[in-house]
Scaffold this motif. Structure first.
Motif, PDB file in Angstrom:
ATOM      1  N   VAL A   1      -6.619 -13.678   2.122  1.00  0.00           N
ATOM      2  CA  VAL A   1      -5.732 -12.591   1.700  1.00  0.00           C
ATOM      3  C   VAL A   1      -4.283 -12.936   2.007  1.00  0.00           C
ATOM      4  O   VAL A   1      -3.382 -12.721   1.187  1.00  0.00           O
ATOM      5  CB  VAL A   1      -6.133 -11.266   2.381  1.00  0.00           C
ATOM      6  CG1 VAL A   1      -5.070 -10.189   2.126  1.00  0.00           C
ATOM      7  CG2 VAL A   1      -7.481 -10.802   1.857  1.00  0.00           C
TER       8      VAL A   1
ATOM      9  N   THR B   1      -1.286 -13.464  -0.786  1.00  0.00           N
ATOM     10  CA  THR B   1      -0.051 -12.673  -0.713  1.00  0.00           C
ATOM     11  C   THR B   1       1.170 -13.571  -0.703  1.00  0.00           C
ATOM     12  O   THR B   1       2.156 -13.329  -1.401  1.00  0.00           O
ATOM     13  CB  THR B   1      -0.061 -11.788   0.544  1.00  0.00           C
ATOM     14  OG1 THR B   1      -1.202 -10.932   0.509  1.00  0.00           O
ATOM     15  CG2 THR B   1       1.201 -10.943   0.615  1.00  0.00           C
TER      16      THR B   1
ATOM     17  N   TRP C   1      -2.318   2.172  -6.176  1.00  0.00           N
ATOM     18  CA  TRP C   1      -3.479   1.941  -5.315  1.00  0.00           C
ATOM     19  C   TRP C   1      -4.757   1.849  -6.140  1.00  0.00           C
ATOM     20  O   TRP C   1      -5.563   0.929  -5.955  1.00  0.00           O
ATOM     21  CB  TRP C   1      -3.597   3.062  -4.277  1.00  0.00           C
ATOM     22  CG  TRP C   1      -4.775   2.866  -3.349  1.00  0.00           C
ATOM     23  CD1 TRP C   1      -4.824   2.108  -2.216  1.00  0.00           C
ATOM     24  CD2 TRP C   1      -6.073   3.443  -3.501  1.00  0.00           C
ATOM     25  NE1 TRP C   1      -6.071   2.162  -1.646  1.00  0.00           N
ATOM     26  CE2 TRP C   1      -6.866   2.972  -2.410  1.00  0.00           C
ATOM     27  CE3 TRP C   1      -6.648   4.302  -4.432  1.00  0.00           C
ATOM     28  CZ2 TRP C   1      -8.201   3.345  -2.258  1.00  0.00           C
ATOM     29  CZ3 TRP C   1      -7.979   4.661  -4.270  1.00  0.00           C
ATOM     30  CH2 TRP C   1      -8.741   4.192  -3.189  1.00  0.00           C
TER      31      TRP C   1
ATOM     32  N   ALA D   1      -4.784  -1.342  -8.122  1.00  0.00           N
ATOM     33  CA  ALA D   1      -5.035  -2.481  -7.242  1.00  0.00           C
ATOM     34  C   ALA D   1      -6.516  -2.590  -6.889  1.00  0.00           C
ATOM     35  O   ALA D   1      -7.106  -3.671  -6.934  1.00  0.00           O
ATOM     36  CB  ALA D   1      -4.189  -2.362  -5.975  1.00  0.00           C
TER      37      ALA D   1
ATOM     38  N   THR E   1      -6.883  -6.474  -6.279  1.00  0.00           N
ATOM     39  CA  THR E   1      -5.639  -7.067  -5.816  1.00  0.00           C
ATOM     40  C   THR E   1      -5.020  -6.124  -4.799  1.00  0.00           C
ATOM     41  O   THR E   1      -5.698  -5.245  -4.269  1.00  0.00           O
ATOM     42  CB  THR E   1      -4.695  -7.342  -7.003  1.00  0.00           C
ATOM     43  OG1 THR E   1      -3.545  -8.045  -6.535  1.00  0.00           O
ATOM     44  CG2 THR E   1      -4.266  -6.067  -7.709  1.00  0.00           C
ATOM     45  N   THR E   2      -3.730  -6.283  -4.506  1.00  0.00           N
ATOM     46  CA  THR E   2      -3.070  -5.453  -3.514  1.00  0.00           C
ATOM     47  C   THR E   2      -1.912  -4.691  -4.146  1.00  0.00           C
ATOM     48  O   THR E   2      -1.339  -5.133  -5.153  1.00  0.00           O
ATOM     49  CB  THR E   2      -2.529  -6.295  -2.343  1.00  0.00           C
ATOM     50  OG1 THR E   2      -1.476  -7.142  -2.826  1.00  0.00           O
ATOM     51  CG2 THR E   2      -3.620  -7.147  -1.730  1.00  0.00           C
TER      52      THR E   2
ATOM     53  N   ASP F   1       1.011  -4.356  -2.827  1.00  0.00           N
ATOM     54  CA  ASP F   1       2.210  -5.176  -2.673  1.00  0.00           C
ATOM     55  C   ASP F   1       2.330  -6.211  -3.781  1.00  0.00           C
ATOM     56  O   ASP F   1       3.430  -6.489  -4.272  1.00  0.00           O
ATOM     57  CB  ASP F   1       2.208  -5.880  -1.310  1.00  0.00           C
ATOM     58  CG  ASP F   1       2.576  -4.943  -0.170  1.00  0.00           C
ATOM     59  OD1 ASP F   1       3.157  -3.876  -0.459  1.00  0.00           O
ATOM     60  OD2 ASP F   1       2.289  -5.279   0.992  1.00  0.00           O
ATOM     61  N   SER F   2       1.213  -6.808  -4.192  1.00  0.00           N
ATOM     62  CA  SER F   2       1.243  -7.780  -5.277  1.00  0.00           C
ATOM     63  C   SER F   2       1.730  -7.141  -6.572  1.00  0.00           C
ATOM     64  O   SER F   2       2.530  -7.724  -7.306  1.00  0.00           O
ATOM     65  CB  SER F   2      -0.144  -8.389  -5.498  1.00  0.00           C
ATOM     66  OG  SER F   2      -0.556  -9.126  -4.369  1.00  0.00           O
TER      67      SER F   2
END
Length: 244
Positions: free
Chosen positions: A8, A12, A68, A71, A76-77, A79-80
Motif C-alpha cells: 500500500v 501510494t 470514499w 475508492a 484504491t485510496t 488520496d490516490s
C-alpha cells in the motif's frame, strides 16, 4: 510492516510520483495571462527496484457517490483519487474521474528510460504539428498559422534547454520566460504564447493532449496569432505562437 502494508505504501508513493513527475502539459500566454495545467495518461513507472504497470481508467460520478465509495469500489485510496484528479472531497454527478485500475508488479529493472518520438525527422514532425493545429483552427473558423523557421529555432532551443537542464517549466533557468527568450533571439511580437508537453510519443498524441486542455486549446485557436514555432527534443514538445 507486513507485505500488505508495504505494498500500500509503495502504491501510494507511485501515484504521487506519477501525479507530479510523469506526463505533464502546461501552457503560458502573454496578453493577458500565464497559466499551467497537468495531464495524466496511462503510464509505467518504477519505485525502488520494482516495476509497476498501472492502467488508469475513466469513471463517471453517479448520484450519491463519494470519493470514499468510489475508492472502495475500485480498490484504491481516497488520496490516490484526490492526487490524480486534483480534487478535494467535493464531486458532482457526471464528473469524469481518473481511477487507478489494474496494478502489475514485475521483476526489478533499471530506471525507466523515456523514448524519443517514433519515426520521422524533427522537421517532418513540426510540419505535422502545423497541419494538426491548422485543422483545429479551420474547424473553429480561425485563420491558419504559418510555420516560422526563426520562431522554430527558439522553440527547438527551449526543448533542448529543458531536456539538457532537467526541468519542465515555462521559465528557463537560462533564458527566463518564453517571452524574454523570444526577445533575446530577436523575435518581435505584439501577441505571444507557448505550449509545452512531456511524455508524448507522436504529433497526434501530443496535439490531443493540448486540445483536451482548455488553456492549451485557447492558445492553439487564438485568432491573434499568425505564426507558429515548433521544437522537439526526445519526448519534450514546444509550441510557440506569435503575432508580429
Amino acid at each position: 510492516m507486513n507485505r500488505k502494508q508495504l505494498f500500500v505504501v509503495l502504491i501510494t508513493v507511485l501515484i504521487l510520483v506519477i501525479a507530479v513527475m510523469y506526463v505533464r502539459v502546461a501552457d503560458a500566454t502573454e496578453l493577458p495571462r500565464i497559466s499551467g495545467v497537468s495531464n495524466i495518461s496511462p503510464s509505467e513507472s518504477y519505485v525502488g527496484l520494482y516495476k509497476f504497470d498501472i492502467q488508469l481508467t475513466a469513471y463517471t460520478v453517479k448520484a450519491g457517490d463519494t470519493l470514499w465509495s468510489i475508492a472502495v469500489r475500485n480498490r484504491t485510496t481516497v488520496d490516490s483519487l484526490r492526487i490524480l484528479n486534483r480534487v478535494n472531497d467535493l464531486i458532482y454527478p457526471g464528473q469524469k474521474l481518473t481511477v487507478p485500475g489494474t496494478v502489475t508488479v514485475t521483476s526489478a529493472k533499471p530506471a525507466l528510460q523515456q523514448q524519443p518520438p517514433a519515426g520521422g525527422t524533427v522537421s517532418s514532425e513540426a510540419s505535422q504539428i502545423l497541419q494538426l493545429v491548422n485543422a483545429e483552427r479551420a474547424k473553429a473558423g480561425v485563420a491558419p498559422l504559418t510555420l516560422s523557421p526563426e520562431l522554430s529555432k527558439v522553440a527547438q532551443e527551449k526543448a533542448r534547454d529543458m531536456v539538457d537542464n532537467g526541468y519542465f517549466s515555462h521559465t528557463s533557468p537560462t533564458y527566463g520566460s518564453p517571452f524574454d527568450m523570444m526577445r533575446q533571439f530577436g523575435i518581435s511580437y505584439s501577441y505571444a504564447g507557448e505550449n509545452i508537453a512531456k511524455g508524448f510519443t507522436s504529433p497526434a498524441t501530443v496535439m490531443q493532449g493540448w486540445i483536451n486542455s482548455s488553456g492549451h486549446r485557447a492558445n492553439i485557436l487564438n485568432p491573434n496569432y499568425t505564426q507558429l514555432g515548433v521544437g522537439i527534443k526526445g519526448n519534450v514538445w514546444v509550441q510557440q505562437f506569435i503575432k508580429p
